[in-house]
Design a protein around this motif. Structure first.
Motif, mmCIF file in Angstrom:
data_model
loop_
_atom_site.group_PDB
_atom_site.id
_atom_site.type_symbol
_atom_site.label_atom_id
_atom_site.label_comp_id
_atom_site.label_asym_id
_atom_site.label_seq_id
_atom_site.Cartn_x
_atom_site.Cartn_y
_atom_site.Cartn_z
ATOM 1 N N ARG A 158 0.921 4.115 -2.919
ATOM 2 C CA ARG A 158 0.606 5.517 -2.636
ATOM 3 C C ARG A 158 1.807 6.432 -2.901
ATOM 4 O O ARG A 158 1.645 7.555 -3.372
ATOM 5 N N ARG A 159 3.020 5.942 -2.627
ATOM 6 C CA ARG A 159 4.184 6.771 -2.971
ATOM 7 C C ARG A 159 4.317 6.895 -4.487
ATOM 8 O O ARG A 159 4.753 7.939 -4.986
ATOM 9 N N ALA A 172 14.653 14.289 -5.765
ATOM 10 C CA ALA A 172 13.524 14.407 -4.831
ATOM 11 C C ALA A 172 12.652 13.154 -4.869
ATOM 12 O O ALA A 172 12.244 12.640 -3.817
ATOM 13 N N GLY A 228 14.345 10.285 -3.142
ATOM 14 C CA GLY A 228 14.214 10.419 -1.691
ATOM 15 C C GLY A 228 12.817 10.084 -1.204
ATOM 16 O O GLY A 228 12.637 9.388 -0.200
ATOM 17 N N LEU A 229 11.823 10.560 -1.930
ATOM 18 C CA LEU A 229 10.424 10.305 -1.553
ATOM 19 C C LEU A 229 10.123 8.802 -1.584
ATOM 20 O O LEU A 229 9.529 8.253 -0.653
ATOM 21 N N ASN A 264 2.091 12.542 -9.115
ATOM 22 C CA ASN A 264 1.547 13.878 -8.862
ATOM 23 C C ASN A 264 2.641 14.937 -8.903
ATOM 24 O O ASN A 264 2.499 15.974 -9.540
ATOM 25 N N LEU A 265 3.731 14.661 -8.184
ATOM 26 C CA LEU A 265 4.779 15.676 -8.066
ATOM 27 C C LEU A 265 5.441 15.926 -9.409
ATOM 28 O O LEU A 265 5.705 17.085 -9.778
ATOM 29 N N GLY A 289 0.828 -1.210 0.000
ATOM 30 C CA GLY A 289 0.000 0.000 0.000
ATOM 31 C C GLY A 289 0.857 1.253 0.000
ATOM 32 O O GLY A 289 0.555 2.225 -0.707
ATOM 33 N N VAL A 290 1.921 1.256 0.782
ATOM 34 C CA VAL A 290 2.822 2.412 0.823
ATOM 35 C C VAL A 290 3.474 2.597 -0.543
ATOM 36 O O VAL A 290 3.560 3.727 -1.057
ATOM 37 N N ALA A 342 12.129 6.723 1.216
ATOM 38 C CA ALA A 342 12.113 7.195 2.612
ATOM 39 C C ALA A 342 11.771 6.045 3.568
ATOM 40 O O ALA A 342 10.946 5.188 3.232
ATOM 41 N N PRO A 343 12.389 6.025 4.738
ATOM 42 C CA PRO A 343 12.047 4.993 5.724
ATOM 43 C C PRO A 343 10.559 5.088 6.094
ATOM 44 O O PRO A 343 9.987 6.178 6.116
ATOM 45 N N VAL A 344 9.973 3.946 6.369
ATOM 46 C CA VAL A 344 8.565 3.888 6.786
ATOM 47 C C VAL A 344 8.544 3.846 8.312
ATOM 48 O O VAL A 344 9.115 2.949 8.922
ATOM 49 N N MET A 396 2.071 9.629 -5.369
ATOM 50 C CA MET A 396 2.674 10.919 -4.993
ATOM 51 C C MET A 396 3.745 11.319 -6.007
ATOM 52 O O MET A 396 3.846 12.490 -6.387
#
Lengths: 225, 225
Positions: B165-166, B206, B209-210, B172-173, B161-162, B213-215, B169
């Motif tokens: 969703r990332r 960016a 990194g996004l 989107n970005l 799921g993460v 990133a650690p959860v 994101m």
């Protein structure tokens, strides 16, 4: 924001009119964009017989946009102040990222469904003049100013241009992710996150990763860390 | 996309009409949003005397939106294929991120000023039905499918799921950052990046990194890495 016309006294009726105008403007801006909505349309949507009601109460279009954003900006900053007061270690960058994200999502959770605040904020982002004015208003609020200082100190190792542009990316991503969830709630379509609190958790991780990503191979932007 | 009406033969004139309609639709969608623009308005803006020209050539509104996006989607995927062919180590996640970002910015650089492609893509993102259809069309393209597999393998340690969703994101970005630059170029306002190539470099860092990133501390999303 302009004052009421000379001789008028702000009373209950005037306050109700102003509130109706702000609510109508927010919804229309959110749905159609700033440029597509006239002050006359807002006056009509707010149930004002006088189509110059917006100009009378708020002045120019930009004054109105700032007032629409300030309506939420002030309570969000109070909430942000409570988040900032809980930061134990000012060198903890992640804690400052939480202060950026948490008040926005917590406030939206409190607005209920439907809300238009996040979608209106997205429209403001696409209008350079309004965006800069609203950003100035926001940065003048005490809690956001404190949080921005915390973030800047934690990211002092980044080249200034990269730090500024990553800050803009973070603002974009936060605003758009909130607007997407707000729209999904309002239109009853599939939700990517279970709750606003989950949204905040995942945004905090993602923004922390985005802001702290290593800077690589950039001829124009590589400066000494 | 629907075929031309029975008995018609796609010729030069028909191709020119289709191109004019696609260009008009893209610009109107970019400026006003998908929902605010009718097929009739697009027919008129494309200089078609017959206001049903859009329906005749493309079918429904969603068929047209898909055709507008496919016009760029196909050449971008060819470009992306060349990026993917340069990936030396398939376990190099950053190389796959570059394959996501680079073709988008390089293609936009080639369109010149003004372009509407990125701003139109932003409007598609805000329409859940159109967004899903266009995403399906994109993922059916061979180079993007290869890049998505590379990204998924490099991020296999993230809870599904993460990861999903990332990914949203990141999309989107990427789209919003490109649209912001496209708008700034078209309206001659201040540019946050010097060039599309600089934009790509900073987005690559960016997004890397996004995505990586650690959860942390997510009661609903914390699963074993």
């Amino acid at each position: 924001m302009t004052a009421a016309a000379p001789g008028s006294r702000p009373g209950t009726r005037s306050a109700a009119t102003r509130a109706a105008i702000l609510a109508a403007a927010e919804r229309l801006y959110a749905e159609h964009g700033l440029a597509a909505v006239s002050n006359r349309q807002i006056s009509e949507a707010a149930g004002q017989g006088n189509v110059t009601a917006v100009n009378y109460h708020f002045g120019t279009r930009l004054d109105l946009v700032r007032a629409v954003m300030a309506r939420h900006g002030e309570p969000v900053d109070l909430l942000r102040g409570r988040y900032a007061a809980r930061v134990e270690d000012p060198s903890d960058l992640r804690a400052w990222v939480r202060c950026l994200v948490g008040p926005a999502t917590e406030y939206l959770a409190g607005l209920g469904v439907p809300s238009w605040q996040a979608r209106c904020a997205v429209q403001v982002l696409t209008d350079p003049t309004a965006r800069n004015l609203v950003a100035e208003d926001s940065l003048a609020r005490p809690a956001l100013a404190t949080v921005m200082r915390g973030l800047e100190q934690g990211l002092a190792w980044l080249p200034p241009g990269v730090r500024r542009r990553r800050g803009a990316m973070a603002r974009n991503l936060l605003t758009h992710t909130c607007a997407e969830r707000e729209r999904a709630l309002a239109t009853d379509t599939a939700l990517p996150y279970e709750s606003w609190s989950d949204t905040a958790d995942e945004l905090e991780d993602a923004l922390y990763g985005l802001l702290t990503a290593p800077v690589t191979h950039h001829p124009h932007t590589r400066e000494a860390p």
